[in-house]
Design an enzyme around this catalytic site. Structure first.
Site, short mmCIF file in Angstrom:
data_model
loop_
_atom_site.label_atom_id
_atom_site.label_comp_id
_atom_site.label_asym_id
_atom_site.label_seq_id
_atom_site.Cartn_x
_atom_site.Cartn_y
_atom_site.Cartn_z
CG ASP A 157 -102.32 116.48 29.82
OD1 ASP A 157 -101.31 116.98 29.29
OD2 ASP A 157 -102.25 115.65 30.75
CG ASP A 177 -97.53 112.48 28.62
OD1 ASP A 177 -97.69 111.76 27.62
OD2 ASP A 177 -96.60 113.30 28.72
CG ASP A 206 -102.97 113.56 34.27
OD1 ASP A 206 -102.10 113.26 35.12
OD2 ASP A 206 -102.68 114.14 33.21
#
Length: 233
Positions: free
Chosen positions: A16, A18, A191
């Site tokens: 991922d 961001d 995250d």
């Protein structure tokens, strides 16, 4: 008696973007940058941008509405102005946010011969140059529809690359290469709780700088937890 040598499975390292590889939300950051350069009104755009970001964090985002909103200025300004603005965005915002330990993590996978893929819910206009800054050529982002001139319309093309859509897009990516999940050794760093469907699909899920709910889930399931931005290497 002859022995059969087993060929190692191809290794995939999925990231991922961001809050995983960069300690910020690039889409929200682009919106703030568009305000700073006078492309968007601070009061109106800023409030709506914050509202959409809160919906994303809560898992309730209507991605079609958000992408149309987030790309409106890009669509209106046209390719030359938008690309020039993005170069400034990379220099002034993204570049300083890229940490050496994040670069090292990606490079370690590249050096090991892994196929590295950045898979992001953020649209391709914002994320393509960021992936390239990490030396990653394989990007799966939310794709944007283009008009007859080749420029963006503001609409999403195909399946948005978020939640279950990330799994569907990875399924298609593998199929295009004649592969299946059973034929690869896969790791995914994220995250976000939005990425639980893909974290559950890979061989090695890594909760990276995880939000509190994902940290708790990772600890419950025995997933690796990596606090990348508090580590020196």
């Amino acid at each position: 008696m002859s022995s059969v040598t087993q060929v190692p499975r191809p290794r995939l390292a999925l990231f991922d973007l961001d809050h995983t590889l960069i300690p910020m939300d690039s889409d929200h950051g682009w919106g703030e940058f568009s305000i700073a350069i006078g492309w968007s009104d601070r009061a109106e755009f800023g409030q709506r941008n914050d509202e959409f970001f809160a919906h994303y964090q809560a898992g309730t985002l209507n991605v079609h509405d958000y992408v149309r909103f987030a790309t409106e200025a890009v669509v209106q300004r046209g390719a030359d102005a938008a690309n020039a603005a993005h170069q400034r965005f990379m220099q002034e915002v993204i570049g300083p946010a890229i940490k050496p330990q994040a670069i090292a993590l990606v490079q370690n996978h590249l050096d090991a011969g892994d196929t590295v893929v950045i898979t992001s819910a953020t649209n391709e206009f914002v994320t393509r140059p960021i992936a390239q800054a990490f030396g990653v050529q394989e990007l799966i982002a939310t794709d944007l529809e283009r008009d007859a001139t080749g420029w963006y319309t503001g609409a999403v093309k195909g399946i948005p690359n978020m939640r279950e859509g990330k799994v569907a897009r990875m399924d298609a990516w593998l199929a295009q290469r004649g592969l299946s999940w059973d034929e690869v050794e896969s790791t995914f760093y994220s995250d976000s709780m939005n990425d639980v469907p893909l974290l559950e699909r890979v061989n090695h899920p890594v909760a990276t700088n995880p939000e509190p709910r994902l940290r708790a889930l990772a600890q419950e399931r025995g997933w690796r937890v990596l606090d990348l931005f508090t580590e020196n290497t």
